[in-house]
Design a protein around this motif. Structure first.
Motif, PDB file in Angstrom:
ATOM      1  N   SER A   1       0.835  -1.211   0.000  1.00 14.90           N
ATOM      2  CA  SER A   1       0.000   0.000   0.000  1.00 14.90           C
ATOM      3  C   SER A   1       0.864   1.253   0.000  1.00 14.90           C
ATOM      4  O   SER A   1       1.746   1.389   0.842  1.00 14.90           O
ATOM      5  CB  SER A   1      -0.912   0.011   1.230  1.00 14.90           C
TER       6      SER A   1
ATOM      7  N   THR B   1      -5.349   2.324   3.133  1.00 12.26           N
ATOM      8  CA  THR B   1      -6.461   1.756   2.368  1.00 12.26           C
ATOM      9  C   THR B   1      -7.268   0.796   3.253  1.00 12.26           C
ATOM     10  O   THR B   1      -6.736  -0.203   3.756  1.00 12.26           O
ATOM     11  CB  THR B   1      -5.919   1.049   1.119  1.00 12.26           C
TER      12      THR B   1
ATOM     13  N   GLU C   1      -8.340   5.474 -15.639  1.00 12.18           N
ATOM     14  CA  GLU C   1      -8.405   6.303 -14.442  1.00 12.18           C
ATOM     15  C   GLU C   1      -8.241   7.804 -14.756  1.00 12.18           C
ATOM     16  O   GLU C   1      -8.959   8.630 -14.213  1.00 12.18           O
ATOM     17  CB  GLU C   1      -7.275   5.838 -13.523  1.00 12.18           C
TER      18      GLU C   1
HETATM   19  O1  M6R Z   1      -2.573   3.672  -1.083  1.00 12.29           O
HETATM   20  P1  M6R Z   1      -2.735   2.334  -1.739  1.00 12.29           P
HETATM   21  O2  M6R Z   1      -1.514   1.899  -2.478  1.00 12.29           O
HETATM   22  O3  M6R Z   1      -3.201   1.274  -0.767  1.00 12.29           O
HETATM   23  O4  M6R Z   1      -3.892   2.539  -2.772  1.00 12.29           O
HETATM   24  C1  M6R Z   1      -4.421   1.475  -3.503  1.00 12.29           C
HETATM   25  C2  M6R Z   1      -5.272   1.945  -4.647  1.00 12.29           C
HETATM   26  O5  M6R Z   1      -6.335   2.723  -4.182  1.00 12.29           O
HETATM   27  C3  M6R Z   1      -4.465   2.774  -5.652  1.00 12.29           C
HETATM   28  O6  M6R Z   1      -3.346   2.089  -6.123  1.00 12.29           O
HETATM   29  C4  M6R Z   1      -5.348   3.158  -6.856  1.00 12.29           C
HETATM   30  O7  M6R Z   1      -5.700   2.030  -7.577  1.00 12.29           O
HETATM   31  C5  M6R Z   1      -4.627   4.169  -7.714  1.00 12.29           C
HETATM   32  N1  M6R Z   1      -5.428   5.343  -7.854  1.00 12.29           N
HETATM   33  C6  M6R Z   1      -4.298   3.662  -9.065  1.00 12.29           C
HETATM   34  O8  M6R Z   1      -3.588   4.589  -9.803  1.00 12.29           O
END
Ligand code: M6R
Length: 593
Positions: A333, A338, A473
């Motif tokens: 993460s 998350t 995205e």
């Molecule tokens: O902070 P995190 O790495 O846990 O976040 C996970 C996803 O929300 C994040 O990678 C999301 O998919 C991105 N916006 C993709 O670019």
């Protein structure tokens, strides 16, 4: 007021469909949209010595002015900002309405000030009224309360959504992450679940919800305020893609002993002996972090010989996963906040499983709740689309593979080779970045299409998924990622001259298979943009466009092949005139389920 507005601006990346501010004695202003819309509505006389402000990412209730935070009680003296979800808000709202409370919004949050108002009438003490309120609610919250009667005092509570205190000189702060605090102080204290903080300009105190005093020393945040500026780039996304080489260097710094073919991971020292006996790894992440985990699966199985499963947090937490004492859970993460990934960790911990993290944000909840782990050291990532964090996550997974592989059967020669190739990556990413204008013109050329297929195999299968995610995205066009071998089981039916494919086909163990898949698309008159590291005649003849990246080990190739796809998505969105750093409907940190 300027402190609050600057603070909101540096938090804008986390969510932004409405914004609001409340200053005791001066009033409240709220607006739909990001901080800019709020700013344009602010009267000059909205001044004060304390206040609260919020950026909302809508869960319950549309993004309207009425639903924007801060929310207030009936008397307009008790105000709150809240991240998270109050699950039993409807029954509480019904009860409060029966008692005569007047609700002004459709949010779950609004029950909070009314409940505090209810208890304050009896308790005549804000802290006690807040704590009583917490007994009534179910759900997640990082919330801050202020009352017009004690304007210098802010009360923060945390259960499942991050809260951090900033301790300055004659001024104290509360925020959901350190970025708005950094320009005032680097001394922070992270609140933990079940804790309440009470701050005034000159004091701070932390308590459990049972009112036991908690003594915790502040820690220093290493991120500088400059790191959260655009530094001359038009968008954070471009800045962060361009930081790729430096980010890989930072992730690797001090962690490789090349002549011994070893990875030295200080964050795993405490569990190093336990890791020798590990027989299975479950990797959990969401979005881009999940795709990094998929690359890790290929690496760890091939080079460390450990069976790996990768799952998105939102599914894992509701399964009944079979885990034994030889299984570990590895959470990936960037934010470390998350909610779905965090709950997966908690579920594993309940079952007594060792948990590791690959986390970018030091002090974040996932960093604190996992038993051990690897920090990315990628610096703050502000663009909602994750780019540099992905490079760093895959680099960290390669380090972990080396670490676990060398504890097992991996030879010195292989270990040295991986270590050496890792060190060469920054320069290779630099070469790709220097060709960014080519990606810009390709993005322009392809921006007339509304549908894309991304294909890859083995190590570059996750890159097909990640490339498609990046495009959809930031550009809002339809892009599907697919294992190239799966294409003929369905997705191939979509291909026609208006449905281009992006094929990731480095010269690796599945190169010939990829070439056949590209031929299958060409036979259906599909256009193909190929990312490869081999500029042979074969691909030149097949591809409509070709991007050539430097060669590296097959297991590390995703770190190079993903970069052109990040640039492609970036320039594609720019071409369409979209808000690249803050795509609609998305938030950077997904702290709700
Ligand atoms: O902070 P995190 O790495 O846990 O976040 C996970 C996803 O929300 C994040 O990678 C999301 O998919 C991105 N916006 C993709 O670019």
């Amino acid at each position: 007021m300027p402190i609050l507005i600057d603070g909101l601006t540096s938090l804008e990346y986390r969510g932004y469909d409405s914004a609001g501010i409340y200053i005791p004695g001066a009033g409240s202003v709220r607006a739909v949209g990001a901080v800019g819309s709020l700013k344009s509505k602010l009267p000059k006389n909205l001044k004060g010595e304390s206040g609260i402000a919020h950026l909302r990412w809508a869960t319950h209730g549309e993004p309207t002015v009425a639903n924007a935070h801060p929310h207030r009680d009936c008397s307009g003296t008790i105000w709150v900002v809240h991240n998270g979800i109050i699950e039993n808000h409807q029954e509480l709202r019904d009860k409060l309405i029966k008692e005569g409370h007047k609700f002004l919004s459709k949010t779950d949050t609004e029950v909070l000030p009314h409940l505090v108002e209810h208890y304050f009438k009896k308790e005549k003490d804000l802290e006690r009224a807040v704590l009583k309120t917490l007994r009534d609610i179910r759900g997640t919250y990082g919330a801050v309360f202020v009352s017009e009667q004690e304007p210098d005092k802010l009360i923060a509570v945390r259960m499942g959504a991050p809260v951090v205190l900033g301790l300055g000189d004659g001024e104290n702060f509360i925020a959901s992450d350190p970025s708005p605090i950094l320009r005032h102080t680097k001394n922070v204290i992270y609140l933990q679940d079940g804790e309440m903080a009470v701050i005034t300009p000159t004091s701070h105190a932390i308590y459990t919800f049972d009112r036991a005093r908690v003594r915790r020393s502040p820690e220093k945040v290493e991120w500088s305020p400059e790191q959260i500026q655009k530094g001359g780039f038009k968008h954070f996304m471009l800045k962060e893609i361009m930081e790729g080489p430096e980010v890989i260097e930072n992730t690797l710094r001090g962690r490789l002993v090349v002549d011994k073919g070893l990875a030295k991971l200080g964050g795993l020292e405490s569990v190093s002996e336990k890791l020798r006996g590990v027989k299975r790894i479950i990797i959990v992440g969401c979005g881009t972090a999940y795709y990094a985990g998929l690359v890790g699966e290929y690496m760890l199985e091939e080079y460390a010989g450990i069976p790996v499963e990768v799952e998105v947090g939102s599914e894992f937490r509701y399964r009944k996963p079979v885990m034994d004492s030889e299984t570990i859970l590895l959470a990936v993460s960037q934010s470390g906040e998350t909610a779905d990934t965090l709950e997966a960790i908690r579920e594993a911990k309940r079952k007594g499983i060792l948990t590791l993290g690959i986390v970018n944000t030091v002090g974040s909840t996932i960093a604190r709740e996992t038993d051990a782990g690897i920090f990315n050291h990628a610096g703050p990532e502000i663009g909602v689309a994750s780019t540099k964090a992905f490079l760093s996550q895959v680099t960290a997974l390669a380090l972990l593979t080396l670490f676990l592989g060398r504890q097992r059967q991996m030879s010195l020669v292989t270990g040295k080779r991986i270590a050496k190739e890792l060190l060469d990556l920054p320069e290779k990413v630099d070469i790709i970045l220097s060709d960014h204008q080519k990606l810009r013109s390709l993005a322009r050329k392809y921006s007339k299409y509304d549908d894309f297929l991304y294909i890859g195999r083995k190590y570059n299968y996750p890159i097909a998924l990640e490339g498609a995610l990046k495009l959809k995205e930031v550009s809002y066009v339809h892009a599907e990622g697919c294992g190239a071998g799966e294409m003929k089981h369905g997705p191939l039916a979509m291909i026609d001259p208006n449905f281009p494919t992006v094929a990731i086909a480095p010269k690796d163990s599945v190169y010939e298979k990829m070439v056949s898949n590209i031929q299958e698309i060409k036979a259906r008159k599909g256009k193909v943009l190929v990312i490869t590291n081999r500029e042979g005649k074969e691909l030149r003849a097949l591809a409509d466009d070709l991007i050539v990246v430097p060669k590296t080990l097959e297991m590390l190739s995703p770190i190079l092949t993903v970069v052109p796809l990040q640039l492609f998505a970036y320039y594609f969105a720019v071409e369409k005139g979209l808000n690249v750093d803050r795509p609609r409907n998305l938030a950077k940190s997904v702290t709700v389920e």
